[in-house]
Design a protein around this motif. Structure first.
Motif, PDB file in Angstrom:
ATOM      1  N   TYR A  79       0.835  -1.195   0.000  1.00 28.73           N
ATOM      2  CA  TYR A  79       0.000   0.000   0.000  1.00 28.73           C
ATOM      3  C   TYR A  79       0.878   1.257   0.000  1.00 28.73           C
ATOM      4  O   TYR A  79       0.639   2.195  -0.762  1.00 28.73           O
ATOM      5  CB  TYR A  79      -0.936  -0.005   1.214  1.00 28.73           C
ATOM      6  N   GLY A  80       1.887   1.278   0.866  1.00 32.60           N
ATOM      7  CA  GLY A  80       2.787   2.435   0.953  1.00 32.60           C
ATOM      8  C   GLY A  80       3.547   2.676  -0.338  1.00 32.60           C
ATOM      9  O   GLY A  80       3.711   3.816  -0.773  1.00 32.60           O
ATOM     10  N   ALA A  81       4.012   1.594  -0.960  1.00 32.61           N
ATOM     11  CA  ALA A  81       4.721   1.734  -2.241  1.00 32.61           C
ATOM     12  C   ALA A  81       3.764   2.282  -3.302  1.00 32.61           C
ATOM     13  O   ALA A  81       4.142   3.152  -4.096  1.00 32.61           O
ATOM     14  CB  ALA A  81       5.302   0.402  -2.681  1.00 32.61           C
ATOM     15  N   GLY A  82       2.531   1.796  -3.304  1.00 25.92           N
ATOM     16  CA  GLY A  82       1.542   2.300  -4.256  1.00 25.92           C
ATOM     17  C   GLY A  82       1.267   3.772  -4.054  1.00 25.92           C
ATOM     18  O   GLY A  82       1.163   4.544  -5.014  1.00 25.92           O
ATOM     19  N   ALA A  83       1.165   4.189  -2.791  1.00 29.13           N
ATOM     20  CA  ALA A  83       0.933   5.604  -2.494  1.00 29.13           C
ATOM     21  C   ALA A  83       2.109   6.455  -2.966  1.00 29.13           C
ATOM     22  O   ALA A  83       1.920   7.549  -3.513  1.00 29.13           O
ATOM     23  CB  ALA A  83       0.701   5.791  -0.997  1.00 29.13           C
ATOM     24  N   ALA A  84       3.318   5.949  -2.765  1.00 28.79           N
ATOM     25  CA  ALA A  84       4.510   6.694  -3.197  1.00 28.79           C
ATOM     26  C   ALA A  84       4.532   6.836  -4.718  1.00 28.79           C
ATOM     27  O   ALA A  84       4.787   7.925  -5.240  1.00 28.79           O
ATOM     28  CB  ALA A  84       5.774   5.994  -2.709  1.00 28.79           C
ATOM     29  N   TYR A  85       4.283   5.748  -5.432  1.00 29.42           N
ATOM     30  CA  TYR A  85       4.270   5.817  -6.895  1.00 29.42           C
ATOM     31  C   TYR A  85       3.155   6.737  -7.390  1.00 29.42           C
ATOM     32  O   TYR A  85       3.345   7.496  -8.345  1.00 29.42           O
ATOM     33  CB  TYR A  85       4.114   4.429  -7.514  1.00 29.42           C
ATOM     34  N   HIS A  86       1.999   6.694  -6.729  1.00 31.53           N
ATOM     35  CA  HIS A  86       0.900   7.571  -7.137  1.00 31.53           C
ATOM     36  C   HIS A  86       1.296   9.031  -6.946  1.00 31.53           C
ATOM     37  O   HIS A  86       1.037   9.869  -7.808  1.00 31.53           O
ATOM     38  CB  HIS A  86      -0.354   7.226  -6.353  1.00 31.53           C
ATOM     39  N   ALA A  87       1.943   9.337  -5.826  1.00 34.10           N
ATOM     40  CA  ALA A  87       2.386  10.707  -5.556  1.00 34.10           C
ATOM     41  C   ALA A  87       3.421  11.181  -6.571  1.00 34.10           C
ATOM     42  O   ALA A  87       3.510  12.375  -6.867  1.00 34.10           O
ATOM     43  CB  ALA A  87       2.969  10.801  -4.143  1.00 34.10           C
ATOM     44  N   LEU A  88       4.171  10.242  -7.116  1.00 32.65           N
ATOM     45  CA  LEU A  88       5.170  10.577  -8.139  1.00 32.65           C
ATOM     46  C   LEU A  88       4.571  10.660  -9.545  1.00 32.65           C
ATOM     47  O   LEU A  88       5.289  10.912 -10.511  1.00 32.65           O
ATOM     48  CB  LEU A  88       6.297   9.532  -8.132  1.00 32.65           C
ATOM     49  N   GLY A  89       3.267  10.432  -9.652  1.00 33.45           N
ATOM     50  CA  GLY A  89       2.614  10.480 -10.956  1.00 33.45           C
ATOM     51  C   GLY A  89       2.813   9.219 -11.781  1.00 33.45           C
ATOM     52  O   GLY A  89       2.638   9.244 -12.994  1.00 33.45           O
ATOM     53  N   ARG A  90       3.155   8.132 -11.139  1.00 32.69           N
ATOM     54  CA  ARG A  90       3.409   6.868 -11.838  1.00 32.69           C
ATOM     55  C   ARG A  90       2.266   5.899 -11.535  1.00 32.69           C
ATOM     56  O   ARG A  90       2.410   4.936 -10.779  1.00 32.69           O
ATOM     57  CB  ARG A  90       4.759   6.320 -11.420  1.00 32.69           C
ATOM     58  N   ALA A  91       1.114   6.192 -12.141  1.00 36.78           N
ATOM     59  CA  ALA A  91      -0.128   5.473 -11.852  1.00 36.78           C
ATOM     60  C   ALA A  91      -0.040   3.987 -12.177  1.00 36.78           C
ATOM     61  O   ALA A  91      -0.597   3.162 -11.443  1.00 36.78           O
ATOM     62  CB  ALA A  91      -1.287   6.109 -12.608  1.00 36.78           C
ATOM     63  N   GLU A  92       0.639   3.618 -13.236  1.00 38.20           N
ATOM     64  CA  GLU A  92       0.711   2.205 -13.606  1.00 38.20           C
ATOM     65  C   GLU A  92       1.374   1.387 -12.505  1.00 38.20           C
ATOM     66  O   GLU A  92       0.873   0.330 -12.114  1.00 38.20           O
ATOM     67  CB  GLU A  92       1.469   2.026 -14.919  1.00 38.20           C
ATOM     68  N   GLU A  93       2.489   1.885 -11.975  1.00 31.07           N
ATOM     69  CA  GLU A  93       3.168   1.189 -10.890  1.00 31.07           C
ATOM     70  C   GLU A  93       2.312   1.212  -9.622  1.00 31.07           C
ATOM     71  O   GLU A  93       2.234   0.229  -8.885  1.00 31.07           O
ATOM     72  CB  GLU A  93       4.540   1.798 -10.603  1.00 31.07           C
ATOM     73  N   ALA A  94       1.655   2.333  -9.375  1.00 26.00           N
ATOM     74  CA  ALA A  94       0.796   2.452  -8.198  1.00 26.00           C
ATOM     75  C   ALA A  94      -0.312   1.408  -8.221  1.00 26.00           C
ATOM     76  O   ALA A  94      -0.581   0.759  -7.201  1.00 26.00           O
ATOM     77  CB  ALA A  94       0.200   3.856  -8.116  1.00 26.00           C
ATOM     78  N   THR A  95      -0.943   1.222  -9.364  1.00 24.22           N
ATOM     79  CA  THR A  95      -2.036   0.255  -9.439  1.00 24.22           C
ATOM     80  C   THR A  95      -1.535  -1.159  -9.143  1.00 24.22           C
ATOM     81  O   THR A  95      -2.229  -1.929  -8.473  1.00 24.22           O
ATOM     82  CB  THR A  95      -2.750   0.288 -10.807  1.00 24.22           C
ATOM     83  N   HIS A  96      -0.350  -1.504  -9.606  1.00 20.02           N
ATOM     84  CA  HIS A  96       0.211  -2.825  -9.337  1.00 20.02           C
ATOM     85  C   HIS A  96       0.313  -3.055  -7.828  1.00 20.02           C
ATOM     86  O   HIS A  96      -0.124  -4.098  -7.308  1.00 20.02           O
ATOM     87  CB  HIS A  96       1.585  -2.963  -9.994  1.00 20.02           C
ATOM     88  N   PHE A  97       0.887  -2.102  -7.117  1.00 22.76           N
ATOM     89  CA  PHE A  97       1.070  -2.257  -5.679  1.00 22.76           C
ATOM     90  C   PHE A  97      -0.253  -2.241  -4.918  1.00 22.76           C
ATOM     91  O   PHE A  97      -0.437  -3.009  -3.969  1.00 22.76           O
ATOM     92  CB  PHE A  97       2.028  -1.195  -5.137  1.00 22.76           C
ATOM     93  N   HIS A  98      -1.191  -1.392  -5.325  1.00 18.13           N
ATOM     94  CA  HIS A  98      -2.483  -1.346  -4.642  1.00 18.13           C
ATOM     95  C   HIS A  98      -3.271  -2.627  -4.869  1.00 18.13           C
ATOM     96  O   HIS A  98      -3.972  -3.096  -3.964  1.00 18.13           O
ATOM     97  CB  HIS A  98      -3.284  -0.116  -5.060  1.00 18.13           C
ATOM     98  N   ARG A  99      -3.168  -3.208  -6.061  1.00 21.85           N
ATOM     99  CA  ARG A  99      -3.824  -4.502  -6.304  1.00 21.85           C
ATOM    100  C   ARG A  99      -3.252  -5.578  -5.389  1.00 21.85           C
ATOM    101  O   ARG A  99      -3.988  -6.391  -4.829  1.00 21.85           O
ATOM    102  CB  ARG A  99      -3.665  -4.927  -7.760  1.00 21.85           C
ATOM    103  N   ARG A 100      -1.931  -5.606  -5.255  1.00 15.97           N
ATOM    104  CA  ARG A 100      -1.287  -6.588  -4.379  1.00 15.97           C
ATOM    105  C   ARG A 100      -1.720  -6.388  -2.934  1.00 15.97           C
ATOM    106  O   ARG A 100      -1.990  -7.348  -2.214  1.00 15.97           O
ATOM    107  CB  ARG A 100       0.237  -6.483  -4.477  1.00 15.97           C
ATOM    108  N   ALA A 101      -1.770  -5.134  -2.501  1.00 16.18           N
ATOM    109  CA  ALA A 101      -2.196  -4.839  -1.131  1.00 16.18           C
ATOM    110  C   ALA A 101      -3.630  -5.301  -0.902  1.00 16.18           C
ATOM    111  O   ALA A 101      -3.923  -5.957   0.108  1.00 16.18           O
ATOM    112  CB  ALA A 101      -2.067  -3.341  -0.852  1.00 16.18           C
ATOM    113  N   ALA A 102      -4.527  -4.981  -1.831  1.00 15.35           N
ATOM    114  CA  ALA A 102      -5.934  -5.382  -1.687  1.00 15.35           C
ATOM    115  C   ALA A 102      -6.063  -6.904  -1.636  1.00 15.35           C
ATOM    116  O   ALA A 102      -6.794  -7.439  -0.799  1.00 15.35           O
ATOM    117  CB  ALA A 102      -6.767  -4.806  -2.827  1.00 15.35           C
ATOM    118  N   ALA A 103      -5.350  -7.600  -2.508  1.00 15.49           N
ATOM    119  CA  ALA A 103      -5.423  -9.064  -2.535  1.00 15.49           C
ATOM    120  C   ALA A 103      -4.897  -9.671  -1.239  1.00 15.49           C
ATOM    121  O   ALA A 103      -5.493 -10.606  -0.688  1.00 15.49           O
ATOM    122  CB  ALA A 103      -4.640  -9.601  -3.731  1.00 15.49           C
TER     123      ALA A 103
END
Length: 81
Positions: A4-28
């Protein structure tokens, strides 16, 4: 929580594709653990990273339906936007 934290960091950096990968893993992972609150948080973040409401917001709302504290109320408000 790290995914989740990695996804938030990537989202803050404007890297949505990487953010979605991490958020999917966190949710699962939280789903597998039966942790509905953190699964809902990851789904909310995923919906934000995807810039789409779709099923992620709906699922998050279902997961927090039984919570009645101020954090859940605030999350419901954000998800309704």
């Amino acid at each position: 929580m790290s995914w989740y934290g990695a996804g938030a960091a990537y989202h803050a950096l404007g890297r949505a594709e990487e953010a979605t990968h991490f958020h999917r893993r966190a949710a699962a992972t939280h789903h597998d653990l039966g942790d509905s609150w953190h699964e809902a948080l990851a789904l909310e973040a995923l919906a934000s990273a995807l810039e789409a409401s779709g099923p992620h917001k709906s699922q998050a709302l279902r997961l927090i339906a039984s919570y009645d504290d101020s954090r859940a109320t605030a999350m419901r408000r954000r998800l309704a936007e």
